[in-house]
Write an enzyme that holds these catalytic residues in place. Structure first.
Site, PDB file in Angstrom:
ATOM      1  N   GLY A  46      -0.002   3.989   1.083  1.00 56.61           N
ATOM      2  CA  GLY A  46      -0.420   3.474  -0.210  1.00 56.61           C
ATOM      3  C   GLY A  46      -1.891   3.113  -0.168  1.00 56.61           C
ATOM      4  CD  GLN A  51      -6.268  -0.782   0.161  1.00 53.59           C
ATOM      5  OE1 GLN A  51      -5.447  -0.183  -0.505  1.00 53.59           O
ATOM      6  NE2 GLN A  51      -6.136  -0.928   1.468  1.00 53.59           N
ATOM      7  CB  CYS A  91      -3.297  -3.739   4.894  1.00 53.84           C
ATOM      8  SG  CYS A  91      -4.430  -3.531   3.510  1.00 53.84           S
ATOM      9  CG  LEU A  92      -4.775   2.411   4.991  1.00 51.11           C
ATOM     10  CD1 LEU A  92      -4.982   3.522   3.962  1.00 51.11           C
ATOM     11  CD2 LEU A  92      -4.706   2.986   6.397  1.00 51.11           C
ATOM     12  CG  HIS A 133       0.602  -3.824   0.531  1.00 48.94           C
ATOM     13  ND1 HIS A 133       0.686  -4.368   1.801  1.00 48.94           N
ATOM     14  CD2 HIS A 133      -0.666  -3.327   0.433  1.00 48.94           C
ATOM     15  CE1 HIS A 133      -0.490  -4.215   2.414  1.00 48.94           C
ATOM     16  NE2 HIS A 133      -1.318  -3.575   1.610  1.00 48.94           N
ATOM     17  CD  GLU A 134      -1.186  -0.056  -1.578  1.00 54.73           C
ATOM     18  OE1 GLU A 134      -2.382  -0.383  -1.722  1.00 54.73           O
ATOM     19  OE2 GLU A 134      -0.674   0.113  -0.453  1.00 54.73           O
ATOM     20  CG  HIS A 137      -4.806  -3.984  -1.968  1.00 52.85           C
ATOM     21  ND1 HIS A 137      -5.624  -4.660  -1.084  1.00 52.85           N
ATOM     22  CD2 HIS A 137      -3.935  -3.277  -1.211  1.00 52.85           C
ATOM     23  CE1 HIS A 137      -5.248  -4.358   0.161  1.00 52.85           C
ATOM     24  NE2 HIS A 137      -4.222  -3.540   0.118  1.00 52.85           N
TER      25      HIS A 137
HETATM   26 ZN    ZN Z   1      -3.249  -2.797   1.754  1.00 52.77          ZN
END
Ligand code: ZN
Length: 173
Positions: A46, A51, A91-92, A133-134, A137
């Site tokens: 995701g 991000q 998480c990236l 989660h996204e 963000h």
């Molecule tokens: Zn993330």
């Protein structure tokens, strides 16, 4: 298509609240394509526009093992949630850290898709967790916000240190 640079915690730009998308135009479609490319190459399941430092309410997700279930959600809103599930999330934007987070097990979400159509969808399990989660963000929230202050501060210090080393290396070249 282009691979975009992913911001990393504790970058303050990750705390920006994203604005709603007004029109699904070619620029937005190419942003979505770039988000998918960046997510698949990372690799991740995701990615939110926040991000990559684009503060629009757009996220992409694909929890399949073979890139066969891509979802692009524009202006997502959760209509219903139920159940509780605990997942070891990463998480990236917080590379190398995985911690257990509790979220709703099942959600009903409405959004606009890449074609500009209104969609209502049910999601459960990993896809539901990923969308939640996204969506965090887009509010400027990270999964580390669910951890204790002590844990979050340890992660912040380690990542800030790694980022300093990395930029020192870049100058040395
Ligand atoms: Zn993330």
């Amino acid at each position: 298509m282009a691979k975009l640079t992913i911001l990393e915690f504790p970058d303050p730009r990750l705390r920006t609240r994203a604005s709603p998308v007004e029109t699904v135009d070619d620029g937005l479609k190419s942003l979505i394509d770039d988000l998918f490319e960046t997510m698949y190459e990372a690799p991740g399941i995701g990615l939110a526009a926040t991000q990559v430092n684009v503060h629009k309410r757009v996220l992409v997700a694909d929890v399949s093992a073979d890139k066969s279930e891509p979802y692009a959600l524009i202006n997502p809103v959760i209509l219903e949630k139920d159940g509780v599930t605990t997942t070891e999330e990463g998480c990236l934007s917080v590379p190398g850290y995985y911690e257990e987070v509790e979220r709703a097990e099942h959600i009903r979400v409405k959004f606009i898709d890449r074609l500009g159509d209104d969609v209502e969808m049910e999601a459960e399990g990993l896809l539901a967790v990923c969308i939640q989660h996204e969506m965090d963000h887009l509010e400027g929230k990270l999964f580390v916000d669910y951890l204790s202050e002590a844990k979050r501060s340890r992660i912040r210090k380690k990542l800030a240190k790694e980022q300093r080393y990395r930029s020192a290396d870049a100058v040395a070249l």
